[in-house]
Design a protein around this motif. Sequence first.
Motif, PDB file in Angstrom:
ATOM      1  N   TRP A  76     -11.818  -4.413 -22.918  1.00  0.00           N
ATOM      2  CA  TRP A  76     -11.951  -3.622 -21.776  1.00  0.00           C
ATOM      3  C   TRP A  76     -12.517  -2.090 -22.008  1.00  0.00           C
ATOM      4  O   TRP A  76     -13.306  -1.447 -21.327  1.00  0.00           O
ATOM      5  CB  TRP A  76     -10.618  -3.336 -21.052  1.00  0.00           C
ATOM      6  CG  TRP A  76     -10.750  -2.560 -19.746  1.00  0.00           C
ATOM      7  CD1 TRP A  76      -9.910  -1.345 -19.709  1.00  0.00           C
ATOM      8  CD2 TRP A  76     -11.517  -2.971 -18.796  1.00  0.00           C
ATOM      9  NE1 TRP A  76     -10.310  -0.877 -18.302  1.00  0.00           N
ATOM     10  CE2 TRP A  76     -11.219  -1.903 -17.747  1.00  0.00           C
ATOM     11  CE3 TRP A  76     -12.322  -4.020 -18.117  1.00  0.00           C
ATOM     12  CZ2 TRP A  76     -11.963  -1.912 -16.595  1.00  0.00           C
ATOM     13  CZ3 TRP A  76     -12.938  -3.943 -17.155  1.00  0.00           C
ATOM     14  CH2 TRP A  76     -12.687  -2.939 -16.012  1.00  0.00           C
ATOM     15  N   ARG A 129     -16.223  -1.080 -21.715  1.00  0.00           N
ATOM     16  CA  ARG A 129     -16.882  -1.209 -20.247  1.00  0.00           C
ATOM     17  C   ARG A 129     -17.903  -0.242 -19.907  1.00  0.00           C
ATOM     18  O   ARG A 129     -18.683  -0.309 -19.041  1.00  0.00           O
ATOM     19  CB  ARG A 129     -15.700  -1.234 -19.268  1.00  0.00           C
ATOM     20  CG  ARG A 129     -15.223   0.109 -19.107  1.00  0.00           C
ATOM     21  CD  ARG A 129     -13.984  -0.097 -18.165  1.00  0.00           C
ATOM     22  NE  ARG A 129     -13.249   1.252 -18.136  1.00  0.00           N
ATOM     23  CZ  ARG A 129     -12.398   2.034 -19.012  1.00  0.00           C
ATOM     24  NH1 ARG A 129     -12.443   1.221 -20.170  1.00  0.00           N
ATOM     25  NH2 ARG A 129     -11.756   3.040 -18.709  1.00  0.00           N
ATOM     26  N   ILE A 182      -6.561  -1.446 -14.848  1.00  0.00           N
ATOM     27  CA  ILE A 182      -7.915  -1.175 -14.420  1.00  0.00           C
ATOM     28  C   ILE A 182      -7.910  -0.483 -13.329  1.00  0.00           C
ATOM     29  O   ILE A 182      -8.474   0.521 -13.528  1.00  0.00           O
ATOM     30  CB  ILE A 182      -8.206  -2.709 -13.712  1.00  0.00           C
ATOM     31  CG1 ILE A 182      -8.438  -3.779 -14.819  1.00  0.00           C
ATOM     32  CG2 ILE A 182      -9.566  -2.385 -12.895  1.00  0.00           C
ATOM     33  CD1 ILE A 182      -8.465  -5.117 -13.963  1.00  0.00           C
ATOM     34  N   ILE A 188      -5.183 -10.184 -16.840  1.00  0.00           N
ATOM     35  CA  ILE A 188      -5.406  -8.536 -16.789  1.00  0.00           C
ATOM     36  C   ILE A 188      -4.411  -7.979 -15.852  1.00  0.00           C
ATOM     37  O   ILE A 188      -4.413  -8.277 -14.582  1.00  0.00           O
ATOM     38  CB  ILE A 188      -6.825  -8.442 -16.260  1.00  0.00           C
ATOM     39  CG1 ILE A 188      -7.738  -8.997 -17.456  1.00  0.00           C
ATOM     40  CG2 ILE A 188      -6.945  -6.843 -16.301  1.00  0.00           C
ATOM     41  CD1 ILE A 188      -9.229  -8.691 -16.944  1.00  0.00           C
ATOM     42  N   ALA A 238     -13.768  -9.886 -17.513  1.00  0.00           N
ATOM     43  CA  ALA A 238     -12.565  -9.535 -16.641  1.00  0.00           C
ATOM     44  C   ALA A 238     -12.516 -10.365 -15.516  1.00  0.00           C
ATOM     45  O   ALA A 238     -11.371 -10.619 -14.994  1.00  0.00           O
ATOM     46  CB  ALA A 238     -12.759  -7.956 -16.340  1.00  0.00           C
TER      47      ALA A 238
END
Length: 477
Positions: free
Chosen positions: A436, A439, A466, A461, A454
């Motif tokens: 992650w 990103r 997030i 997740i 994702a």
Amino acid sequence: MQDSADALVKLAIKAGDPYVAAAVHELATGASKRRLEAQMMGTRRTALSLARWEHTPASVLAALSGIGDDAVDLRLDKNPNTAAGVLSNLYVDASNKKNLDLTKLIAQHRNSEAGILKAIALHAEDAESLLALSKNPSANAEVLTCLSARLAEDELSVAVNKNIAQNISAPADLLERIYRQSDLHTQAAIIGHVNCPDALIAEAMDSEDLLVMRTLARDKRVTVDTLGRYARSDDAGVRCGVAANAATPVSLISDLINDRSELVRREIASRDDLLPVHIVKLLVDTDVWVRQRLARNEIAPLPVLKAFAADAQADVRRAVARNAQCPLELLESLATDSNAWVRAAVAYQHHSPPELLVALAEDEDVDVLSGVANNPNTPQRILEKLVASGEADVRRGVILNKAATRHTLLPLLEDPYYLHRILMVANPSMHELDKWNLREDPDYQVRFSVYRWAVKNIAPINARYIVGNEVIRRRRV
């Protein structure tokens, strides 16, 4: 789970990145989806790029089909991910505009629906579309039969039937009909087709045409008597087919092992039903590729592998090192070979023990080091050293090594080669946060890969990772 999806879409909108927007598009609805599409189609250049890109998700391609741009449509027709429904709509549009280029692309697309392909078979007038359709394996038996029947009296039928003869979807009855009216090249293609009727095989066995005999010689349905006749052919191509045919009896192998053509003997050397007398004969063959093939053959006994390990030709010694049955004593000997390709084969050999791989890690050749990096038996301390290699092939070997631990791989999250960072996103040894945290990578393909990962792993997740970007940053390893 829905919270995670919504959070992912919100982040993508906030990022303002058309490729990130494309990655999460399938999760969005309503106003969120419209905002993502505005990002993707904000410029014509981006829309054209996404329409052509082989990684663009099907939902994005469907959205692009609605903007009414002929250049975008042309790229959609070429994209392998374009869904059947989109292609159907594009066909209607192409028909209305009499756009032959689009029709041809739809005719050859693997995702085109059978109904659309049948409509093209029955109504298309341009030769290129009909020829493209005849090659499309998604054209089923009904479509191909309609196409062949419609063109029965047309001069285009010769070329169309030749393509159908090589199309995996062609049914037995259509192949038989085409066979009766075709030239030898098309007949040979039909004889080699997996759906060729047994009756045609039996009929063709009487043929003396070389093209037909070369095709039939490799077919398991051919009788032993016919194989015997083919084994006496003056044509090496026919005899090669017999040598490669799994149905060839041992008596014929004994004859072909002395064949004057090295091409025939090479096929024999790869067989798994060789007798000891055959192997003894091939052991001293003057052709290096005959010896190389026998050296790779897993039925080769230890004395033969030992003899080949001392062969003057490096390709033969390399084949021994690649043989799955190669014993440790020979691997140890070949690990010090003067030829780097031979040492590399030892490095890639999954039977090589850790201590041998440690020694090979001192080699200076990039192919040897790549093999060490790729081998699951290599100790982690060696892999940690290879991670810092200046050779991209070596570092990639570590990434692809299934035994490499997360601790070993962590430095490669910042590898200068973007493809390596994409591979890290797919690496199962890495934690979710490791992936992650890529990103915001400088490369759009890496960012796209992270968001696609994702989307596909939305359930595991945790939404707080997030939504709470600050939480992620504080926990970054």
